[in-house]
Design a protein around this motif. Structure first.
Motif, PDB file in Angstrom:
ATOM      1  N   SER A 202       0.413 -10.241   5.348  1.00 18.24           N
ATOM      2  CA  SER A 202      -0.160  -8.967   5.795  1.00 18.24           C
ATOM      3  C   SER A 202       0.794  -8.243   6.738  1.00 18.24           C
ATOM      4  CB  SER A 202      -1.519  -9.191   6.461  1.00 18.24           C
ATOM      5  OG  SER A 202      -1.352 -10.073   7.554  1.00 18.24           O
ATOM      6  N   LEU A 203       1.522  -9.011   7.563  1.00 23.88           N
ATOM      7  CA  LEU A 203       2.486  -8.383   8.479  1.00 23.88           C
ATOM      8  C   LEU A 203       3.661  -7.807   7.689  1.00 23.88           C
ATOM      9  CD1 LEU A 203       3.124  -7.754  11.408  1.00 23.88           C
ATOM     10  CD2 LEU A 203       4.345  -9.929  11.558  1.00 23.88           C
ATOM     11  N   LEU A 204       4.053  -8.518   6.638  1.00 22.45           N
ATOM     12  CA  LEU A 204       5.160  -8.045   5.794  1.00 22.45           C
ATOM     13  C   LEU A 204       4.806  -6.690   5.177  1.00 22.45           C
ATOM     14  CD1 LEU A 204       7.916  -8.650   4.460  1.00 22.45           C
ATOM     15  CD2 LEU A 204       6.673  -9.771   2.622  1.00 22.45           C
ATOM     16  N   LEU A 205       3.577  -6.590   4.692  1.00 19.64           N
ATOM     17  CA  LEU A 205       3.117  -5.335   4.086  1.00 19.64           C
ATOM     18  C   LEU A 205       3.107  -4.217   5.121  1.00 19.64           C
ATOM     19  CD1 LEU A 205       1.933  -4.081   1.483  1.00 19.64           C
ATOM     20  CD2 LEU A 205      -0.327  -4.637   2.371  1.00 19.64           C
ATOM     21  N   GLU A 206       2.585  -4.552   6.304  1.00 20.57           N
ATOM     22  CA  GLU A 206       2.498  -3.562   7.376  1.00 20.57           C
ATOM     23  C   GLU A 206       3.904  -3.105   7.801  1.00 20.57           C
ATOM     24  OE1 GLU A 206       0.501  -3.364  11.794  1.00 20.57           O
ATOM     25  OE2 GLU A 206       0.059  -5.124  10.558  1.00 20.57           O
ATOM     26  N   ALA A 207       4.817  -4.066   7.903  1.00 21.40           N
ATOM     27  CA  ALA A 207       6.179  -3.751   8.347  1.00 21.40           C
ATOM     28  C   ALA A 207       6.905  -2.888   7.317  1.00 21.40           C
ATOM     29  CB  ALA A 207       6.959  -5.050   8.587  1.00 21.40           C
ATOM     30  N   SER A 208       6.734  -3.223   6.024  1.00 18.37           N
ATOM     31  CA  SER A 208       7.442  -2.445   5.007  1.00 18.37           C
ATOM     32  C   SER A 208       6.870  -1.031   4.931  1.00 18.37           C
ATOM     33  CB  SER A 208       7.383  -3.148   3.652  1.00 18.37           C
ATOM     34  OG  SER A 208       6.047  -3.298   3.240  1.00 18.37           O
ATOM     35  N   ARG A 209       5.557  -0.904   5.163  1.00 16.06           N
ATOM     36  CA  ARG A 209       4.947   0.433   5.210  1.00 16.06           C
ATOM     37  C   ARG A 209       5.501   1.224   6.389  1.00 16.06           C
ATOM     38  NH1 ARG A 209      -1.242  -1.071   3.815  1.00 16.06           N
ATOM     39  NH2 ARG A 209      -1.043  -0.982   1.547  1.00 16.06           N
ATOM     40  N   ALA A 210       5.668   0.532   7.512  1.00 16.29           N
ATOM     41  CA  ALA A 210       6.210   1.191   8.705  1.00 16.29           C
ATOM     42  C   ALA A 210       7.642   1.651   8.459  1.00 16.29           C
ATOM     43  CB  ALA A 210       6.156   0.241   9.893  1.00 16.29           C
ATOM     44  N   ALA A 211       8.423   0.825   7.757  1.00 17.68           N
ATOM     45  CA  ALA A 211       9.814   1.189   7.465  1.00 17.68           C
ATOM     46  C   ALA A 211       9.859   2.452   6.616  1.00 17.68           C
ATOM     47  CB  ALA A 211      10.515   0.031   6.741  1.00 17.68           C
ATOM     48  N   ALA A 212       8.965   2.523   5.618  1.00 20.94           N
ATOM     49  CA  ALA A 212       8.959   3.684   4.739  1.00 20.94           C
ATOM     50  C   ALA A 212       8.341   4.901   5.419  1.00 20.94           C
ATOM     51  CB  ALA A 212       8.209   3.353   3.445  1.00 20.94           C
ATOM     52  N   ALA A 213       7.509   4.664   6.425  1.00 21.49           N
ATOM     53  CA  ALA A 213       6.887   5.783   7.133  1.00 21.49           C
ATOM     54  C   ALA A 213       7.906   6.521   7.983  1.00 21.49           C
ATOM     55  CB  ALA A 213       5.747   5.270   8.009  1.00 21.49           C
ATOM     56  N   ASP A 214       8.973   5.812   8.338  1.00 12.09           N
ATOM     57  CA  ASP A 214      10.030   6.364   9.187  1.00 12.09           C
ATOM     58  C   ASP A 214      10.882   7.409   8.492  1.00 12.09           C
ATOM     59  OD1 ASP A 214       9.799   5.330  11.618  1.00 12.09           O
ATOM     60  OD2 ASP A 214      11.384   3.821  11.454  1.00 12.09           O
ATOM     61  N   ILE A 215      10.864   7.416   7.164  1.00 11.93           N
ATOM     62  CA  ILE A 215      11.892   8.162   6.438  1.00 11.93           C
ATOM     63  C   ILE A 215      11.312   9.363   5.696  1.00 11.93           C
ATOM     64  CG2 ILE A 215      13.487   6.243   6.131  1.00 11.93           C
ATOM     65  CD1 ILE A 215      12.149   5.892   3.327  1.00 11.93           C
ATOM     66  N   ASP A 216      12.227  10.251   5.315  1.00 13.29           N
ATOM     67  CA  ASP A 216      11.826  11.477   4.640  1.00 13.29           C
ATOM     68  C   ASP A 216      12.867  11.799   3.562  1.00 13.29           C
ATOM     69  OD1 ASP A 216      10.552  13.803   4.010  1.00 13.29           O
ATOM     70  OD2 ASP A 216      11.412  14.945   5.674  1.00 13.29           O
ATOM     71  N   PRO A 217      12.886  11.003   2.483  1.00  7.07           N
ATOM     72  CA  PRO A 217      13.951  11.186   1.492  1.00  7.07           C
ATOM     73  C   PRO A 217      13.783  12.478   0.691  1.00  7.07           C
ATOM     74  CG  PRO A 217      12.369   9.557   0.718  1.00  7.07           C
ATOM     75  CD  PRO A 217      11.945   9.941   2.104  1.00  7.07           C
ATOM     76  N   GLU A 218      14.900  12.959   0.142  1.00  3.05           N
ATOM     77  CA  GLU A 218      14.850  14.119  -0.738  1.00  3.05           C
ATOM     78  C   GLU A 218      14.820  13.638  -2.177  1.00  3.05           C
ATOM     79  OE1 GLU A 218      17.892  17.059  -0.139  1.00  3.05           O
ATOM     80  OE2 GLU A 218      17.669  16.880   2.031  1.00  3.05           O
ATOM     81  N   GLY A 219      14.131  14.367  -3.011  1.00  6.17           N
ATOM     82  CA  GLY A 219      14.177  14.058  -4.436  1.00  6.17           C
ATOM     83  C   GLY A 219      15.388  14.729  -5.053  1.00  6.17           C
ATOM     84  N   ASP A 220      15.958  14.117  -6.071  1.00  3.41           N
ATOM     85  CA  ASP A 220      17.051  14.766  -6.787  1.00  3.41           C
ATOM     86  C   ASP A 220      16.971  14.379  -8.254  1.00  3.41           C
ATOM     87  OD1 ASP A 220      18.085  12.207  -6.975  1.00  3.41           O
ATOM     88  OD2 ASP A 220      19.518  12.470  -5.348  1.00  3.41           O
ATOM     89  N   LEU A 221      18.030  14.681  -8.969  1.00  4.81           N
ATOM     90  CA  LEU A 221      18.121  14.398 -10.400  1.00  4.81           C
ATOM     91  C   LEU A 221      17.847  12.919 -10.710  1.00  4.81           C
ATOM     92  CD1 LEU A 221      19.071  15.769 -13.046  1.00  4.81           C
ATOM     93  CD2 LEU A 221      21.381  15.011 -12.485  1.00  4.81           C
TER      94      LEU A 221
END
Lengths: 295, 182
Positions: free
Chosen positions: A242-261
């Motif tokens: 459960s901590l792994l899931l929470e941590a990976s969600r937190a890692a992805a919450a930090d970022i704002d990637p752009e979409g491209d081709l």
């Protein structure tokens, strides 16, 4: 596809190269292994007036340990770093990341420093060095200075390196070598630019609680990203599912990637979370397995 | 050392054991130098930006893309191209194995793959299929589906391991693929 014409200079020392850079300013471009630059020249995306060829400067080709630092000369070939026993022993994360770079045939020629100054946001070396808290040493005609990798990348293909400066070497701290590490990335086929890449170094205490962790993500922003939230969340804890899931969600919450081709924003966010979880889990298991051995 | 764009530089290097001295512009790629100045057209030029692998040659024993190196950067280097593989009219064991295993069809990618395989086998005594596939990931082949290529490289590695690499061509074995096993 052939490069546009340019003047060619071949300095025989770093100092001479710095003088040329001073002289030519923005018009002078350094070439080392050329594995990123020559395609750009061939496609004429860049047409520099003058190329300063530093690929022959033997003084910048080395891998050595001095005190609590591993020093890697900027012109060391990527393949030599990949096959170095010292690198495998002192920075296993780097040894794991290097085979993902391009192909054996480009690593034979491409330099360690070249990948760093090219600063592609999906590149493996910048991402690993950010996780490893490395520093770079930069030289110009006037001075030699050191910069933390954390402050080195500015945006896409842009670093703190000034037009009159040369990257001399990379310094990686080795006082404490994390037992847990993992580098993984996703690309459509081997050797392509990664859509998303992730690196992690981690240590645990006697009770298998996380004592230190650094998780970095590539391909999700203009520069490699350090997922700071993760540290606060999992330090002092055992890595449960459960901590792994929470941590990976937190890692992805930090970022704002752009979409491209190559991948949409949503897909990159999904990959970031998946790969953050994978490197965390692998690094944790390696740390737990390694805690009994050596110091 | 300084060469102006309009100047030609007297470039010396060694290709397949032979010394060359040719006048080159600084912008000339090594792949074009080999084909146009040395007349060695066995090195093929595909994508010219380092993706396809057709132009791979050995520079000082290492497989590299000759389209991603300026000829002038290779000054003094010892280069091996596909023309340098056969010795005294006898094909290299890899060339033989490629023939036997039907590892080529149109042949455009073959010179590059052979050169990478030469270095690969020098550094991998007992390679697995995955390692061979990893090495081949740097080469595009649009005909074979790679299966024959992997087999050919594996075959040379196996024969080397058993110490029975034949030095000469064997016309019988070349035909063996088309002969059904009884």
């Amino acid at each position: 596809m052939k490069p546009a014409a340019f003047d060619y200079l071949r300095p025989s020392t770093v100092e001479e190269a710095c003088q040329y850079l001073q002289e030519y300013g923005e018009e002078g471009k350094l070439i080392a292994g050329g594995q990123s630059l020559v395609p750009i020249l061939n496609m004429r995306l860049s047409t520099p007036e003058c190329l300063i060829d530093i690929s022959g400067l033997e003084e910048l080709k080395y891998i050595r340990e001095e005190g609590d630092w591993l020093h890697i000369g900027a012109l060391t070939r990527q393949r030599d770093v990949e096959r170095s026993a010292l690198v495998r022993e002192k920075t296993p994360l780097l040894a794991e990341a290097l085979p993902y770079i391009g192909h054996m045939q480009t690593r034979n020629r491409g330099t360690f420093g070249g990948s760093l100054v090219h600063a592609d946001p999906t590149a493996e070396i910048p991402l690993s060095l950010l996780a490893l808290q490395a520093a770079v040493v930069i030289q110009s005609a006037e001075e030699i200075r050191a910069v933390d990798v954390e402050d080195f990348f500015i945006t896409y293909l842009t670093t703190d390196l000034m037009p009159n400066e040369i990257l001399r070497e990379v310094k990686i701290p080795t006082r404490h070598i994390p037992k847990g590490y993992s580098f993984q990335e996703y690309s459509r086929k081997h050797g392509d630019f990664a859509l998303v890449s992730a690196a992690c170094v981690l240590d645990v205490d006697e009770q298998e609680r996380i004592a230190s962790v650094r998780l970095t993500l590539g391909g999700v922003d203009a520069v490699p990203v350090l997922a700071r939230e993760v540290e606060g969340l999992i330090l002092g804890e055992k890595l449960t599912d459960s901590l792994l899931l929470e941590a990976s969600r937190a890692a992805a919450a930090d970022i704002d990637p752009e979409g491209d081709l190559h991948a949409s924003r949503e897909y990159r966010l999904h990959l970031a979370q998946v790969f953050a979880a994978r490197v965390l889990e692998t690094a944790y298991h390696r740390a737990v397995l390694g805690k009994g051995s050596a110091t | 050392m300084q060469v102006k764009r309009e100047e030609r530089y007297s470039l010396r290097l060694q290709v397949n054991g032979k010394r060359y001295e040719e006048q080159v512009e600084p912008r000339k790629l090594l792949s074009d130098f080999l084909r146009e100045d040395c007349g060695l057209t066995g090195t093929h030029v595909g994508c010219e930006h380092g993706v396809c692998g057709a132009c791979t040659v050995l520079v000082d024993g290492r497989a590299v893309r000759s389209c991603l190196i300026l000829a002038i950067q290779a000054e003094g280097a010892d280069i091996t191209t596909v023309e340098g593989l056969a010795k005294d009219g006898k094909p290299h064991p890899l060339q033989e194995a490629f023939s036997e295993c039907h590892a080529l069809q149109c042949g455009f990618c073959t010179p590059g793959i052979l050169m990478s395989s030469v270095e690969f086998l020098q550094t991998h005594a007992d390679p697995g299929k995955e390692e061979i596939a990893d090495m081949l990931s740097g080469h595009l082949c649009r005909c074979t589906g790679y299966k024959g290529i992997v087999e050919a490289v594996q075959q040379v590695a196996d024969r080397r391991k058993e110490g029975e690499v034949r030095e000469s061509g064997d016309p019988v074995s070349i035909c063996s693929r088309t002969t059904p096993t009884v």
